[in-house]
Enzyme design. Sequence first.
Site, PDB file in Angstrom:
ATOM      1  N   ARG A 130       0.837  -1.201   0.000  1.00  8.98           N
ATOM      2  CA  ARG A 130       0.000   0.000   0.000  1.00  8.98           C
ATOM      3  C   ARG A 130       0.877   1.258   0.000  1.00  8.98           C
ATOM      4  O   ARG A 130       2.081   1.187   0.181  1.00  8.98           O
ATOM      5  CB  ARG A 130      -0.916  -0.002   1.242  1.00  8.98           C
ATOM      6  CG  ARG A 130      -1.991  -1.063   1.187  1.00  8.98           C
ATOM      7  CD  ARG A 130      -2.747  -1.187   2.497  1.00  8.98           C
ATOM      8  NE  ARG A 130      -1.898  -1.693   3.564  1.00  8.98           N
ATOM      9  CZ  ARG A 130      -2.275  -1.813   4.839  1.00  8.98           C
ATOM     10  NH1 ARG A 130      -3.485  -1.448   5.196  1.00  8.98           N
ATOM     11  NH2 ARG A 130      -1.448  -2.292   5.743  1.00  8.98           N
ATOM     12  N   LYS A 142       2.614   1.874   7.148  1.00 13.44           N
ATOM     13  CA  LYS A 142       3.075   1.099   8.311  1.00 13.44           C
ATOM     14  C   LYS A 142       4.092   1.887   9.131  1.00 13.44           C
ATOM     15  O   LYS A 142       4.668   2.859   8.661  1.00 13.44           O
ATOM     16  CB  LYS A 142       3.725  -0.226   7.852  1.00 13.44           C
ATOM     17  CG  LYS A 142       2.778  -1.151   7.129  1.00 13.44           C
ATOM     18  CD  LYS A 142       1.594  -1.557   7.962  1.00 13.44           C
ATOM     19  CE  LYS A 142       1.927  -2.631   8.954  1.00 13.44           C
ATOM     20  NZ  LYS A 142       0.717  -3.095   9.679  1.00 13.44           N
ATOM     21  N   GLU A 185      -4.326   4.357  14.059  1.00 12.68           N
ATOM     22  CA  GLU A 185      -5.190   3.431  14.806  1.00 12.68           C
ATOM     23  C   GLU A 185      -5.785   4.020  16.075  1.00 12.68           C
ATOM     24  O   GLU A 185      -6.687   3.427  16.656  1.00 12.68           O
ATOM     25  CB  GLU A 185      -4.431   2.130  15.132  1.00 12.68           C
ATOM     26  CG  GLU A 185      -3.341   2.241  16.185  1.00 12.68           C
ATOM     27  CD  GLU A 185      -1.993   2.686  15.626  1.00 12.68           C
ATOM     28  OE1 GLU A 185      -1.922   3.050  14.437  1.00 12.68           O
ATOM     29  OE2 GLU A 185      -1.005   2.683  16.390  1.00 12.68           O
ATOM     30  N   ILE A 204     -17.650  -4.727  12.364  1.00 13.54           N
ATOM     31  CA  ILE A 204     -17.380  -4.293  10.979  1.00 13.54           C
ATOM     32  C   ILE A 204     -17.019  -5.499  10.103  1.00 13.54           C
ATOM     33  O   ILE A 204     -17.575  -5.680   9.018  1.00 13.54           O
ATOM     34  CB  ILE A 204     -16.213  -3.273  10.944  1.00 13.54           C
ATOM     35  CG1 ILE A 204     -16.449  -2.125  11.926  1.00 13.54           C
ATOM     36  CG2 ILE A 204     -16.018  -2.747   9.534  1.00 13.54           C
ATOM     37  CD1 ILE A 204     -17.595  -1.233  11.603  1.00 13.54           C
ATOM     38  N   ASP A 234     -23.257 -13.168  17.881  1.00 12.17           N
ATOM     39  CA  ASP A 234     -22.625 -12.071  18.628  1.00 12.17           C
ATOM     40  C   ASP A 234     -23.124 -12.113  20.065  1.00 12.17           C
ATOM     41  O   ASP A 234     -24.194 -12.667  20.360  1.00 12.17           O
ATOM     42  CB  ASP A 234     -22.943 -10.709  17.985  1.00 12.17           C
ATOM     43  CG  ASP A 234     -21.915  -9.637  18.358  1.00 12.17           C
ATOM     44  OD1 ASP A 234     -21.170  -9.188  17.460  1.00 12.17           O
ATOM     45  OD2 ASP A 234     -21.852  -9.263  19.549  1.00 12.17           O
ATOM     46  N   LEU A 257     -14.050  -9.268  18.502  1.00  8.75           N
ATOM     47  CA  LEU A 257     -13.025  -8.393  19.078  1.00  8.75           C
ATOM     48  C   LEU A 257     -13.486  -7.922  20.446  1.00  8.75           C
ATOM     49  O   LEU A 257     -14.620  -7.477  20.622  1.00  8.75           O
ATOM     50  CB  LEU A 257     -12.795  -7.166  18.186  1.00  8.75           C
ATOM     51  CG  LEU A 257     -11.834  -6.104  18.742  1.00  8.75           C
ATOM     52  CD1 LEU A 257     -10.421  -6.627  18.838  1.00  8.75           C
ATOM     53  CD2 LEU A 257     -11.848  -4.844  17.881  1.00  8.75           C
ATOM     54  N   VAL A 277      -4.408 -15.309   7.801  1.00  8.07           N
ATOM     55  CA  VAL A 277      -3.448 -14.272   7.415  1.00  8.07           C
ATOM     56  C   VAL A 277      -3.703 -13.010   8.243  1.00  8.07           C
ATOM     57  O   VAL A 277      -4.837 -12.534   8.335  1.00  8.07           O
ATOM     58  CB  VAL A 277      -3.562 -13.977   5.900  1.00  8.07           C
ATOM     59  CG1 VAL A 277      -2.701 -12.785   5.514  1.00  8.07           C
ATOM     60  CG2 VAL A 277      -3.149 -15.210   5.103  1.00  8.07           C
TER      61      VAL A 277
HETATM   62  N1  LIG Z   1      -6.599 -10.341   9.623  1.00 10.00           N
HETATM   63  C1  LIG Z   1      -6.735  -9.125   9.129  1.00 10.00           C
HETATM   64  O1  LIG Z   1      -6.141  -8.784   8.112  1.00 10.00           O
HETATM   65  C2  LIG Z   1      -7.653  -8.143   9.788  1.00 10.00           C
HETATM   66  C3  LIG Z   1      -8.041  -6.983   9.130  1.00 10.00           C
HETATM   67  C4  LIG Z   1      -8.942  -6.123   9.767  1.00 10.00           C
HETATM   68  C5  LIG Z   1      -9.415  -6.433  11.054  1.00 10.00           C
HETATM   69  N2  LIG Z   1      -8.980  -7.579  11.678  1.00 10.00           N
HETATM   70  C6  LIG Z   1      -9.450  -7.987  13.012  1.00 10.00           C
HETATM   71  O2  LIG Z   1     -10.773  -8.484  12.971  1.00 10.00           O
HETATM   72  C7  LIG Z   1     -11.321  -8.422  14.285  1.00 10.00           C
HETATM   73  C8  LIG Z   1     -12.728  -7.823  14.231  1.00 10.00           C
HETATM   74  O3  LIG Z   1     -12.629  -6.444  13.862  1.00 10.00           O
HETATM   75  P1  LIG Z   1     -13.924  -5.513  13.778  1.00 10.00           P
HETATM   76  O4  LIG Z   1     -13.452  -4.204  13.222  1.00 10.00           O
HETATM   77  O5  LIG Z   1     -15.035  -6.224  13.125  1.00 10.00           O
HETATM   78  O6  LIG Z   1     -14.267  -5.319  15.327  1.00 10.00           O
HETATM   79  P2  LIG Z   1     -15.650  -4.771  15.921  1.00 10.00           P
HETATM   80  O7  LIG Z   1     -15.334  -4.222  17.273  1.00 10.00           O
HETATM   81  O8  LIG Z   1     -16.340  -3.905  14.926  1.00 10.00           O
HETATM   82  O9  LIG Z   1     -16.559  -6.094  16.095  1.00 10.00           O
HETATM   83  C9  LIG Z   1     -16.278  -7.095  17.030  1.00 10.00           C
HETATM   84  C10 LIG Z   1     -17.570  -7.805  17.386  1.00 10.00           C
HETATM   85  O10 LIG Z   1     -17.245  -8.938  18.204  1.00 10.00           O
HETATM   86  C11 LIG Z   1     -18.301  -9.102  19.107  1.00 10.00           C
HETATM   87  N3  LIG Z   1     -17.921  -9.959  20.217  1.00 10.00           N
HETATM   88  C12 LIG Z   1     -17.133  -9.698  21.293  1.00 10.00           C
HETATM   89  N4  LIG Z   1     -17.067 -10.773  22.091  1.00 10.00           N
HETATM   90  C13 LIG Z   1     -17.824 -11.747  21.527  1.00 10.00           C
HETATM   91  C14 LIG Z   1     -18.149 -13.079  21.884  1.00 10.00           C
HETATM   92  N5  LIG Z   1     -17.696 -13.636  23.002  1.00 10.00           N
HETATM   93  N6  LIG Z   1     -18.959 -13.774  21.057  1.00 10.00           N
HETATM   94  C15 LIG Z   1     -19.437 -13.229  19.916  1.00 10.00           C
HETATM   95  N7  LIG Z   1     -19.170 -11.968  19.537  1.00 10.00           N
HETATM   96  C16 LIG Z   1     -18.372 -11.243  20.336  1.00 10.00           C
HETATM   97  C17 LIG Z   1     -18.617  -7.664  19.545  1.00 10.00           C
HETATM   98  O11 LIG Z   1     -19.899  -7.564  20.163  1.00 10.00           O
HETATM   99  C18 LIG Z   1     -18.538  -6.932  18.190  1.00 10.00           C
HETATM  100  O12 LIG Z   1     -19.800  -6.881  17.557  1.00 10.00           O
HETATM  101  C19 LIG Z   1     -10.320  -7.588  15.088  1.00 10.00           C
HETATM  102  O13 LIG Z   1      -9.500  -8.455  15.836  1.00 10.00           O
HETATM  103  C20 LIG Z   1      -9.514  -6.884  14.032  1.00 10.00           C
HETATM  104  O14 LIG Z   1      -8.231  -6.517  14.507  1.00 10.00           O
HETATM  105  C21 LIG Z   1      -8.106  -8.420  11.065  1.00 10.00           C
END
Ligand SMILES: NC(=O)c1ccc[n+]([C@@H]2O[C@H](COP(=O)([O-])OP(=O)(O)OC[C@H]3O[C@@H](n4cnc5c(N)ncnc54)[C@H](O)[C@@H]3O)[C@@H](O)[C@H]2O)c1
Length: 371
Positions: free
Chosen positions: A15, A75, A118, A178, A198, A240, A298
Site C-alpha cells: 500500500r 506502516k 489506529e 465491521i 454475537d 473483538l 493471514v
Molecule cells: N486479519 C486481518 O487482516 C484483519 C483486518 C482487519 C481487522 N482484523 C481484526 O478483525 C477483528 C474484528 O474487527 P472488527 O473491526 O469487526 O471489530 P468490531 O469491534 O467492529 O466487532 C467485534 C464484534 O465482536 C463481538 N464480540 C465480542 N465478544 C464476543 C463473543 N464472546 N462472542 C461473539 N461476539 C463477540 C462484539 O460484540 C462486536 O460486535 C479484530 O481483531 C480486528 O483486529 C483483522
Amino acid sequence: MIVGVPREMKDNEARVGVVPAGVKMLADAAHTVLVEAGAGAQSGFPDSQYRDAGAEIVSDAAQVWNRAEMVVKVKEPIEAEYGFLREGLVLFTYLHLAPLPVLTCRMLESKVIGIAYETVRDRRGMLPLLMPMSEVAGRMSVQVGASYLERERGGRGILLGGVPGVAPARVVILGGGIVGTNAARIALGLGATVTLIDIDMNRLRELDDHFGGRLNTLASNSYNIAHAVGESDLVIGGVLIPGATAPRLVTRAMVASMKPGSVIVDVAIDQGGCVETAHPTSHSNPSYVVDGVVHYCVTNMPGAVPHTSTLALTNSTFPYVLRIANQGVREALRHDAGFAEGLNTWLGTLTYRGVAESQRHPWTAAADVLA
Ligand SMILES: NC(=O)c1ccc[n+]([C@@H]2O[C@H](COP(=O)([O-])OP(=O)(O)OC[C@H]3O[C@@H](n4cnc5c(N)ncnc54)[C@H](O)[C@@H]3O)[C@@H](O)[C@H]2O)c1
C-alpha cells in the site's frame, strides 16, 4: 507544507500513504508533494500519475524524509527508517507502538511528532482509520473462504451459493462488528445460508433489522457455537474485545466436529484468533489443515488487495492529511479532540495512555502538550 510519501519498506507491504487524487488536492492548495519513485506502483498507481497530479518524483527515501515537513505512510517505520526520524517532523501512519518499545524510544529521542492512524477517533468515538481495513478483510473473508471450499484448494467441493435443486453452503460468522457485517453482506449476496453469532443482543437486533430477516442471528454461548460450527461449511472469525486478545470461542473439539474439507477463515488472528487451532499465517503460505479442516489465518488480509485497500485507507486518512497541511499540525489537532487522540508522541513526550501503560512509561495528555 512539504509533504513526503516514501515507498513502504516493510516486507510484503504494497500500500501507499497518498494516492494521485490526494496529491492533486495538496498541490491545488499550494503544498509541495514529494513521492518516492515506485511508491504507488504495487497499488496500481505509477509514477506518471503522481507526476501528472503535481508531485515531484524523487529517487530515494532519504530525500523524501529529509526534505518533508510531514511524512505520510502506511506502516510504522522499520529499523532502516529510524535514522530518518528527526525533531519536529510530523509522521502520520499506523504506528501500533504498544508492543514496540524500541521504536517508541527512537520516536521520543528523535522528538518526532507521531500521529497514529489506529488511535484517531471520530465524533461518535469510533476508530475511523481502522474501519476501512476491517471492511476490506470482512468482505474478502467470504471470497477467500469460497475459494478454499473448492476441491483443488483442499475444500469440500462446495459452491457457496449452491444452484437450483442443490443447497447452498452454510456460513457461520462469529462477531457482528465491521468484519462480521461485511462478511454477512457478501455471503448473503452470493446466496449462502448465513448465521451470525454475537454476544451483544442490541447488535443482533440491528443486524436482524438491517438484513431484513435473511440473516440468522444467534446469541453467543458455547452451546450455540458448537452446534452452528458443527453444521457449517465455512466459519469466519471476526470477534473483538478491544485492547484484549480474542476469546477462543471455537475449541479444538468443535473444529474436529466439522466435516472434512470445511474451511475456517480467522480474521481475528491479528488479536490472537478466536479459534483454538488457529495460528498466524502470511500471504506467501496462507493456509494449513487441522483435523481435515482448512485454516486461513493471514494477519494482514488487506495486503492481498492493495489497490482497493490503499483507496479505502486514503479515503479516510486524506482529509486529516489536508487539515494538517492547511492548518499546521498543532492547530489541526487542537481543533478536533478525536484527532488529537491520534497523537502518540510530541517532541519527545509520550502522549498516549495505552502505549504508556503497556510500556510503563511516563506520559502527558495530548491536550496538555498542545495547549
Ligand atoms: N486479519 C486481518 O487482516 C484483519 C483486518 C482487519 C481487522 N482484523 C481484526 O478483525 C477483528 C474484528 O474487527 P472488527 O473491526 O469487526 O471489530 P468490531 O469491534 O467492529 O466487532 C467485534 C464484534 O465482536 C463481538 N464480540 C465480542 N465478544 C464476543 C463473543 N464472546 N462472542 C461473539 N461476539 C463477540 C462484539 O460484540 C462486536 O460486535 C479484530 O481483531 C480486528 O483486529 C483483522
